[in-house]
Design a protein around this motif. Structure first.
Motif, PDB file in Angstrom:
ATOM      1  N   VAL A  85      -4.120 -28.138 -15.997  1.00 20.73           N
ATOM      2  CA  VAL A  85      -3.282 -27.893 -17.178  1.00 20.73           C
ATOM      3  C   VAL A  85      -4.240 -27.685 -18.343  1.00 20.73           C
ATOM      4  CG1 VAL A  85      -1.509 -28.840 -18.720  1.00 20.73           C
ATOM      5  CG2 VAL A  85      -1.408 -29.311 -16.252  1.00 20.73           C
ATOM      6  N   TYR A  86      -3.901 -26.736 -19.211  1.00 19.48           N
ATOM      7  CA  TYR A  86      -4.836 -26.395 -20.287  1.00 19.48           C
ATOM      8  C   TYR A  86      -4.111 -25.976 -21.559  1.00 19.48           C
ATOM      9  CZ  TYR A  86      -3.887 -21.636 -18.598  1.00 19.48           C
ATOM     10  OH  TYR A  86      -3.282 -20.471 -18.203  1.00 19.48           O
ATOM     11  N   LEU A  87      -4.854 -26.103 -22.686  1.00 17.80           N
ATOM     12  CA  LEU A  87      -4.431 -25.514 -23.944  1.00 17.80           C
ATOM     13  C   LEU A  87      -4.758 -24.028 -23.843  1.00 17.80           C
ATOM     14  CD1 LEU A  87      -5.871 -28.131 -26.479  1.00 17.80           C
ATOM     15  CD2 LEU A  87      -3.468 -27.820 -25.845  1.00 17.80           C
ATOM     16  N   LYS A  88      -3.751 -23.187 -23.982  1.00 21.42           N
ATOM     17  CA  LYS A  88      -3.914 -21.750 -23.806  1.00 21.42           C
ATOM     18  C   LYS A  88      -4.416 -21.115 -25.103  1.00 21.42           C
ATOM     19  CE  LYS A  88      -1.281 -17.629 -22.468  1.00 21.42           C
ATOM     20  NZ  LYS A  88      -1.539 -16.750 -23.615  1.00 21.42           N
ATOM     21  N   VAL A  89      -5.597 -20.513 -25.025  1.00 23.17           N
ATOM     22  CA  VAL A  89      -6.123 -19.759 -26.168  1.00 23.17           C
ATOM     23  C   VAL A  89      -5.461 -18.391 -26.116  1.00 23.17           C
ATOM     24  CG1 VAL A  89      -8.188 -18.805 -27.250  1.00 23.17           C
ATOM     25  CG2 VAL A  89      -8.290 -21.045 -26.109  1.00 23.17           C
ATOM     26  N   GLU A  90      -4.796 -18.012 -27.198  1.00 20.17           N
ATOM     27  CA  GLU A  90      -4.089 -16.728 -27.236  1.00 20.17           C
ATOM     28  C   GLU A  90      -5.063 -15.586 -26.940  1.00 20.17           C
ATOM     29  OE1 GLU A  90      -0.661 -16.255 -27.672  1.00 20.17           O
ATOM     30  OE2 GLU A  90      -0.760 -18.402 -27.312  1.00 20.17           O
TER      31      GLU A  90
END
Length: 173
Positions: A85-90
């Motif tokens: 699970v990750y923070l999605k960089v646009e």
């Protein structure tokens, strides 16, 4: 001649690292091995001579790349490929371009998957744990921006942790 493991990453601001770490402490068993980061080039092996060529190439790439901004708005997952699970960089043209440049020419090819800019917040979880974590986190909204003006060449220590070998400031041309 001995080889070491290297990687290339962007370390976001302390604010974004603190947010990522608030989750990583609980959900990432590799939390203490490396700070939150965006991987530009996956782990690769290189000899001291090869790393000299690579650092001069990284210096050129950094000089030709202007500082840029990133945005993070949500959490995503690489499931079913991995339980990450990750923070999605646009989507970001500069990050994509840096990744491409670091996987051609003098650089060893080490890219296993398509480039998806992200900051990992959980990994190596069981199927059930991943489902719980992702299920609760994907409802969260983030409004994070950061200004990126450098990237780092890292190397891996014997205990598996990573440390900075050299920092490259962007946009010196």
């Amino acid at each position: 001649m001995s080889t070491l493991n290297y990687g290339i990453a962007v370390f976001p601001s302390k604010e974004i690292q603190d947010i990522a770490n608030s989750y990583r402490k609980r959900y990432d068993p590799r939390y203490n091995k490396i700070p939150p980061h965006i991987t530009l080039k996956e782990r690769f092996e290189a000899t001291p001579d090869e790393i000299k060529d690579i650092t001069s190439e990284l210096d050129r790439i950094a000089a030709e790349t202007n500082p840029f901004d990133i945005e993070i708005k949500k959490v995503s997952s690489f499931s079913p490929v991995t339980n990450t699970v990750y923070l999605k960089v646009e989507p970001n043209d500069t990050l994509t371009s840096l990744n491409q440049k670091m996987n051609e020419g003098k650089f060893p090819v080490s890219q296993q998957f398509a480039f998806v800019p992200h900051i990992t917040i959980s990994q190596d979880l069981s199927e059930d744990e991943h489902s719980d974590v992702y299920g609760s986190m994907r409802m969260l909204e983030f409004d994070l921006q950061d200004h990126i003006d450098r990237f780092q060449l890292l190397y891996q220590l014997e205990d598996g942790s990573w440390t900075v070998y050299e920092t490259f400031k962007l946009g010196r041309n």
